[in-house]
Design a protein around this motif. Structure first.
Motif, PDB file in Angstrom:
ATOM      1  N   GLU A 121       1.759   9.755  -4.014  1.00  0.00           N
ATOM      2  CA  GLU A 121       0.655   8.783  -3.984  1.00  0.00           C
ATOM      3  C   GLU A 121       0.585   8.147  -2.607  1.00  0.00           C
ATOM      4  N   GLU A 122      -0.620   7.968  -2.093  1.00  0.00           N
ATOM      5  CA  GLU A 122      -0.779   7.389  -0.746  1.00  0.00           C
ATOM      6  C   GLU A 122      -1.327   5.980  -0.865  1.00  0.00           C
ATOM      7  N   ASN A 123      -0.533   4.998  -0.354  1.00  0.00           N
ATOM      8  CA  ASN A 123      -0.996   3.591  -0.393  1.00  0.00           C
ATOM      9  C   ASN A 123      -1.310   3.115   1.013  1.00  0.00           C
ATOM     10  N   GLY A 124      -1.839   4.022   1.839  1.00  0.00           N
ATOM     11  CA  GLY A 124      -2.169   3.642   3.216  1.00  0.00           C
ATOM     12  C   GLY A 124      -2.220   4.907   4.056  1.00  0.00           C
ATOM     13  N   PRO A 125      -2.471   4.762   5.361  1.00  0.00           N
ATOM     14  CA  PRO A 125      -2.630   5.940   6.224  1.00  0.00           C
ATOM     15  C   PRO A 125      -1.368   6.792   6.254  1.00  0.00           C
ATOM     16  N   PHE A 126      -1.539   8.110   6.076  1.00  0.00           N
ATOM     17  CA  PHE A 126      -0.391   9.024   6.044  1.00  0.00           C
ATOM     18  C   PHE A 126      -0.769  10.300   6.791  1.00  0.00           C
ATOM     19  N   VAL A 127       0.181  10.793   7.616  1.00  0.00           N
ATOM     20  CA  VAL A 127      -0.052  12.021   8.392  1.00  0.00           C
ATOM     21  C   VAL A 127       0.982  13.058   7.987  1.00  0.00           C
ATOM     22  N   VAL A 128       0.549  14.274   7.649  1.00  0.00           N
ATOM     23  CA  VAL A 128       1.517  15.361   7.436  1.00  0.00           C
ATOM     24  C   VAL A 128       1.944  15.811   8.825  1.00  0.00           C
ATOM     25  N   LEU A 129       3.235  15.595   9.153  1.00  0.00           N
ATOM     26  CA  LEU A 129       3.712  15.800  10.524  1.00  0.00           C
ATOM     27  C   LEU A 129       5.074  16.481  10.505  1.00  0.00           C
ATOM     28  N   ASP A 130       5.179  17.586  11.271  1.00  0.00           N
ATOM     29  CA  ASP A 130       6.487  18.222  11.477  1.00  0.00           C
ATOM     30  C   ASP A 130       7.031  17.652  12.783  1.00  0.00           C
ATOM     31  N   ALA A 131       7.976  16.716  12.694  1.00  0.00           N
ATOM     32  CA  ALA A 131       8.466  15.985  13.877  1.00  0.00           C
ATOM     33  C   ALA A 131       9.286  16.879  14.806  1.00  0.00           C
ATOM     34  N   THR A 132       9.530  18.140  14.417  1.00  0.00           N
ATOM     35  CA  THR A 132      10.172  19.058  15.381  1.00  0.00           C
ATOM     36  C   THR A 132       9.122  19.579  16.363  1.00  0.00           C
ATOM     37  N   HIS A 140      -3.251   7.354  16.756  1.00  0.00           N
ATOM     38  CA  HIS A 140      -3.153   6.120  15.956  1.00  0.00           C
ATOM     39  C   HIS A 140      -2.741   4.914  16.782  1.00  0.00           C
ATOM     40  N   GLY A 141      -2.579   5.105  18.095  1.00  0.00           N
ATOM     41  CA  GLY A 141      -2.188   3.960  18.938  1.00  0.00           C
ATOM     42  C   GLY A 141      -0.842   3.384  18.514  1.00  0.00           C
ATOM     43  N   ILE A 142       0.133   4.280  18.302  1.00  0.00           N
ATOM     44  CA  ILE A 142       1.465   3.874  17.844  1.00  0.00           C
ATOM     45  C   ILE A 142       2.215   3.148  18.963  1.00  0.00           C
ATOM     46  N   THR A 143       2.863   2.002  18.597  1.00  0.00           N
ATOM     47  CA  THR A 143       3.676   1.278  19.592  1.00  0.00           C
ATOM     48  C   THR A 143       5.145   1.190  19.172  1.00  0.00           C
ATOM     49  N   GLN A 144       5.427   1.520  17.887  1.00  0.00           N
ATOM     50  CA  GLN A 144       6.835   1.530  17.419  1.00  0.00           C
ATOM     51  C   GLN A 144       7.042   2.738  16.495  1.00  0.00           C
ATOM     52  N   ILE A 145       8.221   3.358  16.550  1.00  0.00           N
ATOM     53  CA  ILE A 145       8.556   4.454  15.639  1.00  0.00           C
ATOM     54  C   ILE A 145       9.844   4.128  14.897  1.00  0.00           C
ATOM     55  N   TYR A 146       9.828   4.301  13.569  1.00  0.00           N
ATOM     56  CA  TYR A 146      11.053   4.272  12.747  1.00  0.00           C
ATOM     57  C   TYR A 146      11.310   5.722  12.358  1.00  0.00           C
ATOM     58  N   HIS A 147      12.405   6.304  12.845  1.00  0.00           N
ATOM     59  CA  HIS A 147      12.676   7.726  12.638  1.00  0.00           C
ATOM     60  C   HIS A 147      13.684   7.916  11.502  1.00  0.00           C
ATOM     61  N   HIS A 195       3.018  -6.106   7.736  1.00  0.00           N
ATOM     62  CA  HIS A 195       2.054  -5.947   8.835  1.00  0.00           C
ATOM     63  C   HIS A 195       0.644  -5.594   8.348  1.00  0.00           C
ATOM     64  N   GLY A 196       0.519  -5.255   7.069  1.00  0.00           N
ATOM     65  CA  GLY A 196      -0.778  -4.773   6.583  1.00  0.00           C
ATOM     66  C   GLY A 196      -0.769  -3.251   6.541  1.00  0.00           C
ATOM     67  N   ALA A 197      -1.306  -2.668   5.470  1.00  0.00           N
ATOM     68  CA  ALA A 197      -1.201  -1.216   5.248  1.00  0.00           C
ATOM     69  C   ALA A 197      -1.778  -0.428   6.419  1.00  0.00           C
ATOM     70  N   ASP A 198      -2.896  -0.925   6.984  1.00  0.00           N
ATOM     71  CA  ASP A 198      -3.551  -0.095   8.011  1.00  0.00           C
ATOM     72  C   ASP A 198      -2.778  -0.111   9.340  1.00  0.00           C
ATOM     73  N   GLN A 199      -1.742  -0.977   9.454  1.00  0.00           N
ATOM     74  CA  GLN A 199      -0.963  -1.044  10.701  1.00  0.00           C
ATOM     75  C   GLN A 199       0.251  -0.122  10.683  1.00  0.00           C
ATOM     76  N   VAL A 200       0.513   0.512   9.513  1.00  0.00           N
ATOM     77  CA  VAL A 200       1.743   1.311   9.380  1.00  0.00           C
ATOM     78  C   VAL A 200       1.391   2.711   8.873  1.00  0.00           C
ATOM     79  N   ILE A 201       1.651   3.710   9.737  1.00  0.00           N
ATOM     80  CA  ILE A 201       1.311   5.094   9.394  1.00  0.00           C
ATOM     81  C   ILE A 201       2.554   5.782   8.828  1.00  0.00           C
ATOM     82  N   GLY A 202       2.440   6.320   7.620  1.00  0.00           N
ATOM     83  CA  GLY A 202       3.541   7.105   7.069  1.00  0.00           C
ATOM     84  C   GLY A 202       3.409   8.537   7.542  1.00  0.00           C
ATOM     85  N   SER A 203       4.538   9.253   7.645  1.00  0.00           N
ATOM     86  CA  SER A 203       4.452  10.687   7.983  1.00  0.00           C
ATOM     87  C   SER A 203       5.667  11.399   7.421  1.00  0.00           C
ATOM     88  N   ASP A 204       5.428  12.639   7.031  1.00  0.00           N
ATOM     89  CA  ASP A 204       6.534  13.503   6.591  1.00  0.00           C
ATOM     90  C   ASP A 204       6.023  14.934   6.607  1.00  0.00           C
TER      91      ASP A 204
END
Ligand code: VAH
Length: 317
Positions: free
Chosen positions: A38-49, A61-68, A23-32
């Motif tokens: 190493e960061e190869n694209g947008p990444f958010v430090v996120l506590d999903a609780t 980020h205008g998210i439309t899909q989540i992979y949990h 999809h292109g790096a800028d379309q996929v936000i990583g989070s943990d």
């Protein structure tokens, strides 16, 4: 845009990279919970609780899909059951609630062969069978499957799921799984070290090579919605093998490789799981077929890991 929760994990790491290449790096936000090395694209430090933090990330980020892909795995979960339950379920409810309220297009969450227990047939375990999981991790996966079906039926949320077998990969060291002997054993072999296996040599378990697991995930998520008949979680089969079988395959490359067997508490967990699963439904509904057998998996794992350790040697010299 896509959000990957648990992007530093064994599956999340590879899924993030694959989704970005599609999809292109800028379309996929990583989070943990922490930033990656190493960061190869947008990444958010996120506590999903934290549902407010999740909602804020989805809106920003205008998210439309989540992979949990965040969870405490089977072996680690047994060391602190209520924490594992709280983390696995709190994050799942947050994802499902956000998906309902923000009307996300799709959600993926993984179940596992850990959802099966002693009441399920151990060979060719069927898609529909009695589920009496033996671990907190498995209990959380069965609960997750039922909640996924509920959110789909009642709110129309398009949640899709796979019961992953033990996933084998070279990109990260495994963390807290019962099937992780099958990753650790390759790391020891390519370093010319002996391996002490925490399962008995005849312990037959369903496994899958990472490339197959990722391809199955993407094929499931890309399938037309009318093809998706299973709204709990699809059985998924790769290849079943025992520690003795993978050791014999490795010895074709490292004839002097030695393995000792010292079963621990993880043996009981493994003994409650299927030895092989029937994934006919995945084949019928969205054309699933695995491509990696034990020989091909071993070849790639040894190729990739010996490269990795050679590089480390060069760096440390
Ligand atoms: C675990 N690798 O061992 C995970 C997975 C089926 C195994 O759930 O907990």
């Amino acid at each position: 845009k896509i959000l990957v929760i648990g992007a530093n994990g064994q599956i999340g790491t590879v899924l993030l990279e694959q989704l970005r290449s599609i999809h292109g790096a800028d379309q996929v936000i990583g989070s943990d919970i922490v930033a990656p090395r190493e960061e190869n694209g947008p990444f958010v430090v996120l506590d999903a609780t934290n549902v407010l933090a999740l909602v804020e990330t989805v809106h920003r980020h205008g998210i439309t899909q989540i992979y949990h892909l965040a969870a405490v795995l089977s072996a680690k979960g047994e060391l602190d059951p209520l924490r594992a339950w709280e983390l696995n379920m709190r994050t799942l409810f947050n994802v499902f609630e956000v998906a309902r309220e923000v009307k996300l297009d799709k959600v993926f969450f993984p179940s596992s062969i850990a959802a099966f227990g002693d009441s399920a047939p151990q060979y060719d375990t069927p898609q529909a069978t009695y589920l009496d999981p033996s671990t907190v991790y498995g209990i959380s996966k069965v609960a997750g499957e039922n909640w996924a079906g509920y959110y789909h039926k009642r709110y129309g949320v398009d949640i899709r799921s796979l019961r992953y077998p033990g996933v084998i990969s070279y990109q990260s060291m495994p963390g807290g799984g019962t099937t992780d002997y099958a990753v650790e054993i390759f790391h020891e072999a390519v370093q010319h070290k002996p391996y002490t296996c925490f399962l008995r040599e005849d312990t037959l378990l369903p496994m899958i090579y990472m490339d197959d697991a990722i391809r199955a995930t993407l094929e499931l998520m890309e399938a037309p919605v009318e093809n998706i008949r299973i709204r709990s979680s699809y059985n998924l089969a790769g290849v079943s093998f025992t520690p003795a079988q993978v050791t014999a395959e490795i010895k074709r490359y490292y004839p002097d490789f030695e393995v000792q067997y010292q079963p621990d508490f993880r043996q009981m967990i493994a003994d409650s799981w299927p030895k092989s699963v029937d994934d006919t439904a995945a084949y019928q509904d969205w054309g699933w077929k695995p491509q990696f057998d034990l020989a091909r998996m071993t070849q790639v794992m040894i190729e990739k890991l010996s490269e990795k350790y050679q590089q480390k040697l060069l760096i440390t010299q």
